[in-house]
Design a protein around this motif. Structure first.
Motif, PDB file in Angstrom:
ATOM      1  N   GLU A 214      -4.938 -51.592 -51.558  1.00 22.46           N
ATOM      2  CA  GLU A 214      -6.512 -51.481 -52.326  1.00 22.46           C
ATOM      3  C   GLU A 214      -6.674 -50.450 -51.499  1.00 22.46           C
ATOM      4  N   GLU A 215      -6.006 -49.900 -50.170  1.00 16.06           N
ATOM      5  CA  GLU A 215      -6.367 -49.136 -48.947  1.00 16.06           C
ATOM      6  C   GLU A 215      -5.546 -47.915 -49.038  1.00 16.06           C
ATOM      7  N   ARG A 216      -3.765 -48.120 -49.856  1.00 16.59           N
ATOM      8  CA  ARG A 216      -3.420 -47.074 -49.839  1.00 16.59           C
ATOM      9  C   ARG A 216      -2.450 -47.165 -51.084  1.00 16.59           C
ATOM     10  N   ASN A 217      -2.132 -45.964 -51.749  1.00 12.02           N
ATOM     11  CA  ASN A 217      -1.331 -45.271 -52.810  1.00 12.02           C
ATOM     12  C   ASN A 217      -0.336 -45.134 -53.123  1.00 12.02           C
ATOM     13  N   PHE A 218       0.766 -44.975 -53.368  1.00 21.34           N
ATOM     14  CA  PHE A 218       2.058 -44.940 -53.567  1.00 21.34           C
ATOM     15  C   PHE A 218       2.734 -44.603 -54.908  1.00 21.34           C
ATOM     16  N   SER A 219       3.447 -44.203 -55.151  1.00 22.21           N
ATOM     17  CA  SER A 219       3.790 -43.078 -57.101  1.00 22.21           C
ATOM     18  C   SER A 219       5.059 -42.752 -56.553  1.00 22.21           C
ATOM     19  N   GLY A 220       5.974 -43.185 -57.933  1.00 20.08           N
ATOM     20  CA  GLY A 220       6.889 -41.498 -57.326  1.00 20.08           C
ATOM     21  C   GLY A 220       7.418 -41.517 -59.176  1.00 20.08           C
ATOM     22  N   VAL A 221       8.413 -40.676 -59.301  1.00 21.80           N
ATOM     23  CA  VAL A 221       9.180 -40.790 -60.681  1.00 21.80           C
ATOM     24  C   VAL A 221      10.753 -40.153 -60.042  1.00 21.80           C
ATOM     25  N   THR A 222      11.738 -40.545 -60.543  1.00 25.92           N
ATOM     26  CA  THR A 222      12.898 -40.096 -60.594  1.00 25.92           C
ATOM     27  C   THR A 222      13.516 -39.129 -61.885  1.00 25.92           C
ATOM     28  N   MET A 223      13.690 -38.206 -61.913  1.00 24.48           N
ATOM     29  CA  MET A 223      13.803 -37.078 -62.881  1.00 24.48           C
ATOM     30  C   MET A 223      14.937 -36.068 -62.669  1.00 24.48           C
ATOM     31  N   GLY A 224      15.320 -35.641 -63.586  1.00 27.27           N
ATOM     32  CA  GLY A 224      16.214 -34.189 -63.285  1.00 27.27           C
ATOM     33  C   GLY A 224      15.963 -33.478 -64.438  1.00 27.27           C
ATOM     34  N   ILE A 225      16.273 -32.303 -63.009  1.00 24.74           N
ATOM     35  CA  ILE A 225      15.598 -31.007 -63.293  1.00 24.74           C
ATOM     36  C   ILE A 225      16.882 -30.143 -62.396  1.00 24.74           C
ATOM     37  N   ASP A 226      15.656 -28.422 -62.895  1.00 22.41           N
ATOM     38  CA  ASP A 226      16.999 -27.988 -62.577  1.00 22.41           C
ATOM     39  C   ASP A 226      16.443 -26.174 -61.363  1.00 22.41           C
ATOM     40  N   GLU A 227      17.095 -25.917 -61.191  1.00 19.54           N
ATOM     41  CA  GLU A 227      15.550 -24.943 -59.679  1.00 19.54           C
ATOM     42  C   GLU A 227      14.245 -24.016 -60.244  1.00 19.54           C
ATOM     43  N   SER A 228      14.267 -24.178 -61.675  1.00 20.46           N
ATOM     44  CA  SER A 228      13.426 -23.256 -62.336  1.00 20.46           C
ATOM     45  C   SER A 228      12.272 -24.165 -62.599  1.00 20.46           C
ATOM     46  N   ALA A 229      12.858 -25.615 -62.854  1.00 13.52           N
ATOM     47  CA  ALA A 229      11.458 -27.198 -62.152  1.00 13.52           C
ATOM     48  C   ALA A 229      11.312 -27.071 -61.192  1.00 13.52           C
ATOM     49  N   TYR A 230      12.455 -27.170 -60.194  1.00  8.63           N
ATOM     50  CA  TYR A 230      12.382 -27.697 -59.064  1.00  8.63           C
ATOM     51  C   TYR A 230      10.449 -25.946 -58.463  1.00  8.63           C
ATOM     52  N   ALA A 231      10.416 -25.066 -58.640  1.00 11.58           N
ATOM     53  CA  ALA A 231      10.161 -24.484 -57.951  1.00 11.58           C
ATOM     54  C   ALA A 231       8.706 -24.211 -59.322  1.00 11.58           C
ATOM     55  N   ARG A 232       8.723 -24.778 -59.827  1.00 12.18           N
ATOM     56  CA  ARG A 232       7.203 -25.292 -61.117  1.00 12.18           C
ATOM     57  C   ARG A 232       6.676 -26.321 -60.093  1.00 12.18           C
ATOM     58  N   ILE A 233       7.265 -27.252 -60.022  1.00 19.10           N
ATOM     59  CA  ILE A 233       6.840 -28.318 -59.389  1.00 19.10           C
ATOM     60  C   ILE A 233       6.529 -27.920 -58.246  1.00 19.10           C
ATOM     61  N   VAL A 234       6.998 -27.560 -56.865  1.00 19.98           N
ATOM     62  CA  VAL A 234       6.859 -26.984 -55.813  1.00 19.98           C
ATOM     63  C   VAL A 234       5.700 -26.414 -56.249  1.00 19.98           C
ATOM     64  N   ASP A 235       4.839 -25.700 -56.638  1.00 16.68           N
ATOM     65  CA  ASP A 235       3.775 -24.602 -57.599  1.00 16.68           C
ATOM     66  C   ASP A 235       2.528 -25.449 -57.543  1.00 16.68           C
ATOM     67  N   VAL A 236       2.925 -26.967 -58.486  1.00 10.43           N
ATOM     68  CA  VAL A 236       2.434 -27.728 -58.663  1.00 10.43           C
ATOM     69  C   VAL A 236       1.369 -28.929 -57.781  1.00 10.43           C
ATOM     70  N   ILE A 237       2.797 -29.232 -56.154  1.00 11.62           N
ATOM     71  CA  ILE A 237       2.623 -30.175 -55.100  1.00 11.62           C
ATOM     72  C   ILE A 237       1.641 -28.691 -54.704  1.00 11.62           C
ATOM     73  N   ASN A 238       2.214 -27.399 -53.857  1.00 10.85           N
ATOM     74  CA  ASN A 238       1.273 -27.119 -53.136  1.00 10.85           C
ATOM     75  C   ASN A 238       0.141 -26.691 -53.937  1.00 10.85           C
ATOM     76  N   ASP A 239      -0.717 -26.126 -54.936  1.00 14.37           N
ATOM     77  CA  ASP A 239      -2.252 -26.886 -55.506  1.00 14.37           C
ATOM     78  C   ASP A 239      -2.491 -27.445 -55.836  1.00 14.37           C
ATOM     79  N   CYS A 240      -2.027 -29.024 -56.118  1.00 22.39           N
ATOM     80  CA  CYS A 240      -2.777 -30.021 -55.661  1.00 22.39           C
ATOM     81  C   CYS A 240      -3.051 -30.642 -54.133  1.00 22.39           C
ATOM     82  N   ARG A 241      -2.000 -29.755 -53.060  1.00 23.92           N
ATOM     83  CA  ARG A 241      -2.369 -30.569 -51.470  1.00 23.92           C
ATOM     84  C   ARG A 241      -3.853 -28.919 -51.128  1.00 23.92           C
ATOM     85  N   LYS A 242      -3.516 -28.156 -51.698  1.00 30.46           N
ATOM     86  CA  LYS A 242      -5.150 -27.560 -51.493  1.00 30.46           C
ATOM     87  C   LYS A 242      -6.514 -27.437 -51.958  1.00 30.46           C
ATOM     88  N   LYS A 243      -5.996 -28.740 -53.244  1.00 26.75           N
ATOM     89  CA  LYS A 243      -7.583 -29.376 -53.591  1.00 26.75           C
ATOM     90  C   LYS A 243      -7.638 -30.219 -53.303  1.00 26.75           C
TER      91      LYS A 243
END
Length: 282
Positions: A214-243
């Protein structure tokens, strides 16, 4: 020229020396090389352009040609060691040596401060924790840190944080955070953060093993992507970190220090069209 202590790139220092001499007198790369005792008239220009490295024997030659003595001479040699380091481990050791040399001469290096802050998880933890525990002594602060930390280590960290301006100690013995952020060069900061990320990843493993669910939250996903999808995911992660940072800033009743690791990394090598050919085809 700026004092050598303000440089983190020996090539830039050498180029500034050359430009300063050229500005005040007739000075060429050939003359610079000759003054340092090199046969090739273009060697030092190649070094400053990043096309080759200054050799170990060349350190003393160039330092003497630039009139460096004492601390400046030693510091230049360590700058070369840092700039020529081939691995992150070698760069870390060179940066530590720069910090030790500066400390012995009572000189502050911003990169060394930044590296020390990120070098161990205890530094940012203590910076967050100390203001939450008014008038607490180092032993009480150490007791609150789940990763075993000594009171002596906490005391030294507090002294460092105050000296570097990342904490302010008030008259009643409590600590307050300043608005000052940790800054450094484009070489030192990524190096320091890599070290921090490795150690924080180890603490995440400890949390999985020891902390209540109850004090920690761990999750993950294993997926197949290309360079374009990687860049979009990085943008989402950066937005999430800012929020997440905004939420933390709005928190008024802080009672615990947390770490958020956002990790996205490859589990395989890239697959080419050739790899996709059916087995057995010639």
């Amino acid at each position: 020229m700026k004092p050598i202590i303000e440089y983190n790139d020996y090539r830039l220092y050498m180029r500034d020396f050359y430009e300063e001499r050229k500005r005040t007198s007739y000075f060429t790369w050939r003359e610079f090389a000759s003054l340092a005792g090199f046969v090739s008239p273009t060697y030092l220009k190649l070094v400053c352009d990043g096309n080759t490295r200054l050799s170990k024997p060349g350190i003393a030659k160039v330092a003497r040609a630039m009139g460096l003595e004492g601390f400046d001479y030693t510091y230049f040699g360590l700058l070369v060691k840092f700039g020529n380091a081939k691995s992150a481990t070698e760069k870390e050791e060179a940066l530590r040596e720069l910090g030790r040399e500066a400390s012995m001469n009572k000189i502050r290096i911003l990169d060394a401060d930044a590296f020390r802050f990120y070098e161990t998880p205890a530094c940012p933890i203590v910076r967050e924790l100390a203001p939450l525990m008014p008038q607490a002594d180092p032993s009480k602060i150490a007791d609150k840190i789940r990763e075993k930390t000594s009171a002596l280590n906490v005391r030294e960290i507090l002294q460092f944080l105050v000296k570097s301006g990342l904490l302010v100690k008030t008259g009643d013995g409590t600590y307050e955070q300043t608005e000052k952020s940790v800054k450094g060069s484009k070489e030192a900061i990524p190096l320091a953060i890599r070290t921090m990320n490795k150690k924080m990843a180890a603490l995440a493993t400890r949390s999985i093993e020891k902390d209540p669910v109850e004090e920690r939250n761990f999750s993950g996903v294993t997926m197949g992507i290309d360079e374009s999808a990687y860049a979009r995911i990085v943008d989402v992660i950066n937005d999430c970190r800012k929020k997440v940072i905004d939420i933390a800033r709005e928190c008024q009743n802080i009672n615990q220090v947390y770490r958020l690791n956002l990790q996205l990394f490859p589990l395989t090598d890239k697959i080419s069209k050739r790899d996709c050919k059916k087995g057995g085809q010639q």
